[in-house]
Design a protein around this motif. Structure first.
Motif, PDB file in Angstrom:
ATOM      1  N   VAL A  63       0.763  -1.065   0.219  1.00 42.79           N
ATOM      2  CA  VAL A  63       0.011  -0.091   0.005  1.00 42.79           C
ATOM      3  C   VAL A  63       0.811   1.103   0.082  1.00 42.79           C
ATOM      4  O   VAL A  63       0.650   2.195  -0.658  1.00 42.79           O
ATOM      5  CB  VAL A  63      -1.009  -0.061   1.086  1.00 42.79           C
ATOM      6  N   GLY A  64       2.032   1.249   0.644  1.00 40.80           N
ATOM      7  CA  GLY A  64       2.947   2.318   0.830  1.00 40.80           C
ATOM      8  C   GLY A  64       3.556   2.730  -0.766  1.00 40.80           C
ATOM      9  O   GLY A  64       3.754   3.799  -1.053  1.00 40.80           O
ATOM     10  N   THR A  65       3.793   1.390  -1.156  1.00 39.01           N
ATOM     11  CA  THR A  65       4.384   1.543  -2.682  1.00 39.01           C
ATOM     12  C   THR A  65       3.262   2.354  -3.579  1.00 39.01           C
ATOM     13  O   THR A  65       3.804   3.219  -4.158  1.00 39.01           O
ATOM     14  CB  THR A  65       4.808   0.185  -3.267  1.00 39.01           C
ATOM     15  N   VAL A  66       2.139   1.982  -3.567  1.00 33.26           N
ATOM     16  CA  VAL A  66       1.065   2.428  -4.412  1.00 33.26           C
ATOM     17  C   VAL A  66       0.784   4.170  -3.957  1.00 33.26           C
ATOM     18  O   VAL A  66       0.947   5.040  -4.599  1.00 33.26           O
ATOM     19  CB  VAL A  66      -0.183   1.879  -4.171  1.00 33.26           C
ATOM     20  N   ASN A  67       0.957   4.342  -2.581  1.00 32.82           N
ATOM     21  CA  ASN A  67       1.104   5.787  -2.232  1.00 32.82           C
ATOM     22  C   ASN A  67       2.260   6.596  -2.880  1.00 32.82           C
ATOM     23  O   ASN A  67       1.924   7.635  -3.168  1.00 32.82           O
ATOM     24  CB  ASN A  67       1.111   5.702  -0.524  1.00 32.82           C
ATOM     25  N   ASP A  68       3.362   5.878  -2.896  1.00 34.87           N
ATOM     26  CA  ASP A  68       4.529   6.702  -3.589  1.00 34.87           C
ATOM     27  C   ASP A  68       4.251   6.841  -4.980  1.00 34.87           C
ATOM     28  O   ASP A  68       4.468   8.048  -5.569  1.00 34.87           O
ATOM     29  CB  ASP A  68       5.631   5.583  -3.229  1.00 34.87           C
ATOM     30  N   ARG A  80      -4.331  12.491  -5.493  1.00 32.99           N
ATOM     31  CA  ARG A  80      -5.161  12.135  -4.406  1.00 32.99           C
ATOM     32  C   ARG A  80      -5.693  10.716  -4.636  1.00 32.99           C
ATOM     33  O   ARG A  80      -6.088  10.436  -5.639  1.00 32.99           O
ATOM     34  CB  ARG A  80      -6.146  13.155  -3.752  1.00 32.99           C
ATOM     35  N   PHE A  81      -5.937  10.002  -3.364  1.00 32.35           N
ATOM     36  CA  PHE A  81      -6.670   8.854  -3.600  1.00 32.35           C
ATOM     37  C   PHE A  81      -7.698   8.571  -2.268  1.00 32.35           C
ATOM     38  O   PHE A  81      -7.224   8.950  -1.357  1.00 32.35           O
ATOM     39  CB  PHE A  81      -5.626   7.492  -3.919  1.00 32.35           C
ATOM     40  N   ILE A  82      -8.530   7.681  -2.586  1.00 34.30           N
ATOM     41  CA  ILE A  82      -9.439   7.106  -1.388  1.00 34.30           C
ATOM     42  C   ILE A  82      -9.036   5.720  -1.143  1.00 34.30           C
ATOM     43  O   ILE A  82      -8.596   4.811  -2.071  1.00 34.30           O
ATOM     44  CB  ILE A  82     -10.783   7.091  -2.000  1.00 34.30           C
ATOM     45  N   PHE A  83      -8.798   5.596  -0.113  1.00 33.76           N
ATOM     46  CA  PHE A  83      -8.459   4.223   0.513  1.00 33.76           C
ATOM     47  C   PHE A  83      -9.483   3.425   1.345  1.00 33.76           C
ATOM     48  O   PHE A  83     -10.167   3.927   2.087  1.00 33.76           O
ATOM     49  CB  PHE A  83      -7.099   4.262   1.414  1.00 33.76           C
ATOM     50  N   VAL A  84      -9.760   2.271   0.757  1.00 31.84           N
ATOM     51  CA  VAL A  84     -10.842   1.183   1.196  1.00 31.84           C
ATOM     52  C   VAL A  84     -10.305  -0.106   1.627  1.00 31.84           C
ATOM     53  O   VAL A  84      -9.419  -0.843   0.774  1.00 31.84           O
ATOM     54  CB  VAL A  84     -11.950   1.154   0.028  1.00 31.84           C
ATOM     55  N   GLU A 120       2.383   5.849   5.071  1.00 34.35           N
ATOM     56  CA  GLU A 120       2.246   5.299   3.896  1.00 34.35           C
ATOM     57  C   GLU A 120       0.932   5.598   3.133  1.00 34.35           C
ATOM     58  O   GLU A 120       0.720   5.251   2.119  1.00 34.35           O
ATOM     59  CB  GLU A 120       2.331   3.931   4.192  1.00 34.35           C
ATOM     60  N   LEU A 121       0.284   6.777   3.663  1.00 33.84           N
ATOM     61  CA  LEU A 121      -0.952   7.163   3.119  1.00 33.84           C
ATOM     62  C   LEU A 121      -1.053   8.586   3.278  1.00 33.84           C
ATOM     63  O   LEU A 121      -1.809   9.343   3.241  1.00 33.84           O
ATOM     64  CB  LEU A 121      -2.124   6.608   4.195  1.00 33.84           C
ATOM     65  N   SER A 122       0.389   9.056   2.742  1.00 33.79           N
ATOM     66  CA  SER A 122       0.264  10.562   2.673  1.00 33.79           C
ATOM     67  C   SER A 122      -0.545  11.218   1.739  1.00 33.79           C
ATOM     68  O   SER A 122      -0.688  12.446   1.536  1.00 33.79           O
ATOM     69  CB  SER A 122       1.744  11.168   2.693  1.00 33.79           C
ATOM     70  N   ASN A 123      -0.688  10.457   0.614  1.00 31.31           N
ATOM     71  CA  ASN A 123      -1.464  11.039  -0.410  1.00 31.31           C
ATOM     72  C   ASN A 123      -2.960  10.754  -0.432  1.00 31.31           C
ATOM     73  O   ASN A 123      -3.560  11.186  -1.091  1.00 31.31           O
ATOM     74  CB  ASN A 123      -0.912  10.708  -1.960  1.00 31.31           C
TER      75      ASN A 123
END
Length: 584
Positions: free
Chosen positions: A458-463, A469-473, A493-496
């Protein structure tokens, strides 16, 4: 200047070194940091409140080190710039090997001469506890059993002071300051006796927790924002600031459970693990730095704990017995059986609100007095011994809350475009035209044996989505310290991420926990990240799984992660306690 602004100015302008009651506890000429100053301000306000019960509140014995000691310390470390650019382990090693000023060692030694109970070394940075940034959980608190000779105990505390100093330059703190455009920080220190008592081989308070003068995330419309709320646990209050189970009560209606009254549901939302200092861990360790902070399951140490409470324990714990009808609770006096599926002890605090109504009234007055004195909503950490009514203040600070945007457009939304809907724990806010939705499939997550690998993915996707921006579910509790309860992703790891949605799947054991007051929620408030818990199958909730299964998506770095591209919007209304994620 308004009256509120004048109150806030007085709050931040107060210097504990000018108070003869506090100045002997302080070493250094500069600020002792936000956490230390706010705590001393809070206890001063309660002592002078004119309320006899509030004036009985205490703080544990403590000493405070000013930030100028930190400034001198780091300025005297050779090659600091090179150390800051290298691995954190090398920087910490250099800090641990560098001597503190002799006056610090002397003050610590003097404090510990008659203090043989466990202690905690806490960060208190200049930036902490401001009105704008919480820094909750970004630095370090170290718990020490305080065992051994005076020389050893002094050495151990001084070692942990240096360790806390090093955390100013660790990635987690640097990333937080960078995200908010904050420069370097300076660190004060609190060395404090741990709240609690020795009970056999374990040291802990009966109750520890957090309290808030405002309830910004209501679980029902039957409570109001102004009621205030507490979240508490058995044992050290450290568990109340993590995404673990705790009892949450409105201060004006403490009998109303967020999870409802069904015994099995209460069981699944009740605390079984608690934390304490363990003498056994110290005596059985050969490490230079023995970890004496133990996390235990009450079912495993029942025979160690129950004799210290006996009949009183019924106020805190219950025995759950499973049966075909969904199970029921009974008195805990008999203790658990070997079959955990049939018999388990858990801390439901079922009888506590009825027997200790004065505690909730006292907390309501405490938080109201602090809010009036600070000029802003108040947030405290506390410990409490119900038997003698002893309340200790461990932290007092402003409560951060994003103002958000009122969502008056909910009535105009096409229900057919909603893919997620919540009916609790939301604040006012909205985000429109979000291009990405990142989803963790609960079926693949539940069948996986690499929970932490999924979290790092998930952190890799965030990078990859930097600048977008994104919504995380995700299922269960995002950021849980227990991977079985939810994805153990770290907040940085969810900074965006602009909105987090926790999906409850009761049949799989994934249940969002209304853990308002944790470090996790403090970060959400400060960063303006919206949050929604969605419970599959619950009335007024919607989890449109068919959309997630049938819509095109990109597989992420782990097969359990999906990335949906499109145009998504989020609308949440705290007044109506409703939140939706929809397709534009």
């Amino acid at each position: 200047m308004t009256e509120r602004e004048r109150v806030i100015e007085r709050y931040f302008g107060w210097n504990p070194k000018d108070d003869p009651d506090f100045s002997p506890m302080i070493l250094g000429d500069s600020s002792i940091g936000g956490k230390g100053r706010s705590l001393l301000f809070g206890i001063k306000v309660l002592k002078e409140s004119g309320d006899p019960e509030l004036s009985e509140t205490t703080i544990p014995p403590a000493i405070f080190l000013g930030s100028d000691i930190f400034d001198w310390f780091v300025a005297s470390i050779p090659n600091l710039d090179a150390l800051r650019a290298g691995p954190s382990e090398e920087l910490e090693r250099a800090f641990l090997e560098h001597p503190l000023p002799q006056e610090v060692t002397d003050m610590v030694r003097s404090f510990l001469t008659d203090m043989t109970d466990p202690v905690v070394v806490r960060s208190s940075s200049i930036q902490e506890d401001s009105l704008k940034y919480s820094f909750a959980g970004k630095y370090l608190s170290d718990f020490l059993g305080n065992f051994g000779s005076l020389d050893y105990r002094t050495w151990a505390v001084c070692r942990e002071i240096r360790r806390v100093y090093s955390r100013v330059y660790f990635p987690k703190a640097i990333a937080y300051r960078s995200r908010h455009g904050i420069g370097d920080d300076s660190m004060g220190i609190i060395v404090m006796r741990l709240s609690g008592h020795w009970r056999g081989d374990f040291f802990y308070p009966t109750i520890g927790g957090v309290g808030f003068s405002r309830n910004y995330r209501r679980w029902t419309n039957r409570v109001s924002m102004e009621d205030g709320v507490v979240r508490f646990v058995f044992g050290l209050g450290t568990m109340s600031t993590k995404r673990e189970y705790a009892r949450t009560c409105s201060l004006t209606n403490p009998f109303l459970r967020p999870e409802g009254q069904d015994p099995y549901t209460v069981l699944r939302h009740s605390q079984e693990r608690f934390q304490a200092i363990s003498r056994r861990l110290f005596e059985g360790s050969s490490d230079e730095r023995p970890d004496t902070l133990a996390t235990m399951n009450i079912n495993d140490v029942w025979n160690d704990v129950f004799p210290w409470y006996r009949e009183e324990m019924g106020q805190y714990a219950q025995l759950y017995r499973g049966d075909e009808g969904g199970g029921y609770f009974a008195s805990p006096n008999m203790g658990p059986s070997a079959d955990r599926s049939i018999s388990r002890i858990c801390f439901t605090f079922e009888e506590f609100p009825r027997r200790h109504r004065r505690f909730f009234e006292r907390m309501k007055r405490t938080l109201s007095v602090l809010e009036e004195a600070m000029g802003v909503p108040a947030d405290v950490e506390f410990s409490y011994e119900p038997k003698d009514g002893h309340l200790q203040l461990i932290q007092a600070r402003p409560l951060w809350a994003g103002s958000g945007i009122s969502s008056s457009t909910l009535d105009a939304i096409d229900p057919g475009k909603i893919i997620l809907k919540a009916d609790r724990m939301v604040t006012n806010g909205s985000f429109r035209h979000i291009p990405n939705l990142v989803y963790v499939d609960h079926r693949l997550y539940g069948s996986s044996d690499d929970f932490h690998e999924i979290a790092r993915a998930v952190g890799t996707v965030n990078d990859r989505l930097k600048g977008e921006r994104f919504i995380f579910v995700a299922p269960g509790r995002i950021g849980s310290s227990n991977p079985a309860l939810g994805v153990p992703v770290q907040y940085n790891e969810l900074s965006n991420c602009c909105c987090m949605v926790e999906v409850g799947i009761p049949k799989m054991g994934y249940m969002p926990e209304l853990s308002y007051g944790t470090h996790f929620f403090s970060d959400l408030e400060v960063d303006g990240v919206l949050y929604m818990p969605v419970f599959e199958g619950y009335q007024d909730n919607l989890y449109r799984q068919s959309w997630f299964d049938e819509s095109p998506y990109e597989v992420g770095p782990h097969k359990a992660i999906r990335i949906y591209r499109g145009c998504f919007s989020v609308y949440t209304s705290g007044e109506r306690n409703t939140g939706v994620v929809m397709l534009e």
